[in-house]
Every structure is written in C-alpha cells, then in structure tokens.
Write a protein that holds these residues in place. Structure first.
Motif, PDB file in Angstrom:
ATOM      1  N   ALA A 255       0.838  -1.202   0.000  1.00  0.00           N
ATOM      2  CA  ALA A 255       0.000   0.000   0.000  1.00  0.00           C
ATOM      3  C   ALA A 255       0.871   1.250   0.000  1.00  0.00           C
ATOM      4  CB  ALA A 255      -0.911   0.000   1.219  1.00  0.00           C
ATOM      5  N   THR A 256       0.489   2.234  -0.796  1.00  0.00           N
ATOM      6  CA  THR A 256       1.244   3.488  -0.860  1.00  0.00           C
ATOM      7  C   THR A 256       1.050   4.314   0.405  1.00  0.00           C
ATOM      8  OG1 THR A 256       1.043   3.564  -3.271  1.00  0.00           O
ATOM      9  CG2 THR A 256       1.579   5.629  -2.155  1.00  0.00           C
TER      10      THR A 256
ATOM     11  N   ARG B  11      -9.281   3.715   3.468  1.00  0.00           N
ATOM     12  CA  ARG B  11      -7.918   3.322   3.067  1.00  0.00           C
ATOM     13  C   ARG B  11      -7.836   1.801   3.044  1.00  0.00           C
ATOM     14  NH1 ARG B  11      -3.223   1.591   5.017  1.00  0.00           N
ATOM     15  NH2 ARG B  11      -4.120   1.327   7.097  1.00  0.00           N
TER      16      ARG B  11
ATOM     17  N   SER C 199      -3.922  -6.099  -4.836  1.00  0.00           N
ATOM     18  CA  SER C 199      -3.184  -4.974  -4.262  1.00  0.00           C
ATOM     19  C   SER C 199      -4.132  -3.981  -3.597  1.00  0.00           C
ATOM     20  CB  SER C 199      -2.391  -4.245  -5.360  1.00  0.00           C
ATOM     21  OG  SER C 199      -3.278  -3.580  -6.251  1.00  0.00           O
TER      22      SER C 199
ATOM     23  N   GLU D 153      -4.270  -0.870  -4.152  1.00  0.00           N
ATOM     24  CA  GLU D 153      -4.806   0.031  -5.171  1.00  0.00           C
ATOM     25  C   GLU D 153      -6.000  -0.600  -5.901  1.00  0.00           C
ATOM     26  OE1 GLU D 153      -3.215   2.292  -9.207  1.00  0.00           O
ATOM     27  OE2 GLU D 153      -1.850   2.006  -7.510  1.00  0.00           O
TER      28      GLU D 153
ATOM     29  N   GLU E 164      -9.809   0.786  -6.114  1.00  0.00           N
ATOM     30  CA  GLU E 164     -10.520   0.982  -7.380  1.00  0.00           C
ATOM     31  C   GLU E 164     -11.925   0.390  -7.310  1.00  0.00           C
ATOM     32  OE1 GLU E 164      -7.924  -0.843 -10.170  1.00  0.00           O
ATOM     33  OE2 GLU E 164      -6.634   0.921 -10.411  1.00  0.00           O
TER      34      GLU E 164
ATOM     35  N   ASP F  92      -6.157  10.396  -8.570  1.00  0.00           N
ATOM     36  CA  ASP F  92      -5.877   9.567  -9.745  1.00  0.00           C
ATOM     37  C   ASP F  92      -7.097   9.460 -10.648  1.00  0.00           C
ATOM     38  OD1 ASP F  92      -3.126   8.669  -9.141  1.00  0.00           O
ATOM     39  OD2 ASP F  92      -4.074   7.767  -7.393  1.00  0.00           O
TER      40      ASP F  92
ATOM     41  N   ARG G 206     -10.347   8.816  -6.038  1.00  0.00           N
ATOM     42  CA  ARG G 206      -9.383   7.809  -5.579  1.00  0.00           C
ATOM     43  C   ARG G 206      -7.974   8.379  -5.705  1.00  0.00           C
ATOM     44  NH1 ARG G 206      -5.734   4.433  -7.525  1.00  0.00           N
ATOM     45  NH2 ARG G 206      -6.293   4.851  -9.693  1.00  0.00           N
ATOM     46  N   THR G 207      -7.214   8.235  -4.638  1.00  0.00           N
ATOM     47  CA  THR G 207      -5.820   8.630  -4.667  1.00  0.00           C
ATOM     48  C   THR G 207      -5.009   7.448  -4.157  1.00  0.00           C
ATOM     49  OG1 THR G 207      -4.142  10.140  -3.749  1.00  0.00           O
ATOM     50  CG2 THR G 207      -6.097   9.775  -2.399  1.00  0.00           C
ATOM     51  N   GLU G 208      -4.307   6.754  -5.077  1.00  0.00           N
ATOM     52  CA  GLU G 208      -3.571   5.528  -4.756  1.00  0.00           C
ATOM     53  C   GLU G 208      -4.504   4.505  -4.089  1.00  0.00           C
ATOM     54  OE1 GLU G 208      -0.736   5.025  -5.930  1.00  0.00           O
ATOM     55  OE2 GLU G 208       0.145   6.974  -6.307  1.00  0.00           O
ATOM     56  N   ASN G 209      -4.231   4.141  -2.834  1.00  0.00           N
ATOM     57  CA  ASN G 209      -5.052   3.142  -2.142  1.00  0.00           C
ATOM     58  C   ASN G 209      -6.078   3.771  -1.199  1.00  0.00           C
ATOM     59  OD1 ASN G 209      -2.577   3.824  -0.630  1.00  0.00           O
ATOM     60  ND2 ASN G 209      -3.370   2.463   0.942  1.00  0.00           N
TER      61      ASN G 209
ATOM     62  N   ALA H  28      -2.093  12.718   1.002  1.00  0.00           N
ATOM     63  CA  ALA H  28      -0.656  12.675   0.717  1.00  0.00           C
ATOM     64  C   ALA H  28       0.132  13.423   1.785  1.00  0.00           C
ATOM     65  CB  ALA H  28      -0.386  13.278  -0.664  1.00  0.00           C
TER      66      ALA H  28
END
Length: 237
Positions: free
Chosen positions: A55-56, A122, A132, A134, A138, A167, A191-194, A233
């Motif tokens: 996970a990011t 998250r 994943s 992400e 999604e 994203d 959605r931003t990464e995960n 972020a």
C-alpha cells in the motif's frame, strides 16, 4: 586316502555356489537401488505465495482537518462548529469522516442552509487473494459512485468526470426533496492511490430564499474535495 581328495574338492565347490549367488544377489539389489535413486525425479519446490504491491498510504489524515477553515467559512456560512463533527470509527487508520452544517439567517431575505460531509477509506494489499491495495481502492471507488447515483429519492441524477482530483474522480449531482424543501446535492468521489475520498455538499433556501444552483454547489464540492484528497498525501509525508 587318494580317493577322498577328489570327493572333498567336489563338496567344497558345491558349498561355495550359494555364497556366490547371495553375493551376486546383493550386488544386483544394490545396483537397482542406485539406479532408482539416480532416475528419481527431484522433489518439486513448494509453491510460493503470490506477491502484490504494498500500500502506498499507511494512514489517513484527521478528517476534520482535511479541509481548510477558509473553505469551510465559504461553503458553510454560520457553521455550528467550524472545527466540524467527527464521525465514529472502529479503526481510524482505515476509515474516518467529518461533517459541518449551518443556517445562515438573512432575516426577511430568508435563510441559506448548507451541509458538507467528507469521508475517507484506506485499503491494504491482500497477498492471500493476490489483490493490491490500489485494486481494492478501485473497486471501492466504483461502489461509492454507484451508491451516490442510487441515493433514495434522488431526481435529475447526472454523472460527470472531475478532472484534477487524485488519480480519478467523478461528480454526481442530483435534486432531493426533504423536510418540505428542495435540496441541491453534489457528491465527489475520488481515488488517490489506495485511498478513496467521498465528499458531499448540499444546500437549500428557506423562507423564500432562492435555492443554490447545481453549478454553485458543484463548484463548492470540487474545491473541498481537492483539499481533502491533497490532505491524504500530506498526512503520509
């Protein structure tokens, strides 16, 4: 005496035969095992667990700090609590929310009511399912959009992409009548990464005041959503 010598020789020769056969038999068995060992297939390696990207983002921002005070003042005039009301969560590292609401009373000109809500989700990677973080985000993103589109009692539902937010992002607008008034809604799902951020902004006019336009409500929702997404972020720096 001379006759017994050949006889003894024959007896000894016959006695030696079984011994030679036994030795030969052992040698044959040993060779067979050696060949079996040489031709046996190697033991297959144990199957390795599938690997998935980590996970990011490892945490979420404080929900009530995700949108700036100035933005709250602009979107929710006369908010009951400018610091917001945080929603309950059993795991604040995976989900969180905050809301603001207020009635701006303009006397004989009527009043304007506004309500703003933001929620965060998250996700972690799941190695057992080879999915994943992400990918899970999604899937959640699509579900949140569908949920907004299916709001009970919603009319004139419209969906459009929201550029420049995370994203990927989508805006869902609609009208909803409740408490005898017509409310204008705008929900932005991003959605931003995960991570998945869902922000809803709505309002109505009371006592003869004009209702807010879909355009104004959408602009406000997009502005707040950008700040909320950026806060994810920032929280992970």
């Amino acid at each position: 005496m001379h006759r017994s010598a050949p006889r003894l020789t024959r007896i000894l020769a016959c006695a030696a035969v079984p011994v030679m056969l036994v030795v030969a038999g052992c040698s044959s068995d040993s060779d067979s095992k050696s060949k079996d060992s040489a031709t046996a297939s190697p033991t297959p390696e144990a199957k390795k667990s599938p690997t998935v990207a980590p996970a990011t983002f490892g945490k979420l921002p404080e929900p009530c700090d995700s949108i700036g005070e100035k933005t709250i003042e602009d979107l929710v005039p006369s908010a009951k609590s400018k610091s917001g009301t945080e929603g309950k969560s059993s795991d604040i590292s995976r989900r969180g929310s905050c809301s603001w609401n207020g009635l701006d009373d303009n006397g004989v000109k009527g009043s304007q009511y506004r309500w703003l809500d933001v929620s965060f989700l998250r996700y972690e990677s799941d190695a057992t399912l080879a999915v994943s973080a992400e990918q899970r985000a999604e899937e959640s993103y699509d579900k949140e959009i569908a949920k907004a589109q299916a709001s009970e009692g919603a009319k004139d539902v419209k969906t459009s992409p929201a550029a420049g937010i995370g994203d990927e992002a989508t805006t869902v607008t609609y009208k909803l009548r409740k408490t005898g008034e017509d409310f204008t809604y705008a929900t932005v799902v991003a959605r931003t990464e995960n991570g998945v951020v869902t922000l809803t902004y709505n309002g109505t006019g009371y006592a003869g005041a004009k209702n807010p336009s879909t355009s104004d409500i959408t602009k406000g929702a997009v502005k707040a959503a950008k700040e909320a997404v950026a806060s994810v972020a920032t929280a992970n720096k």
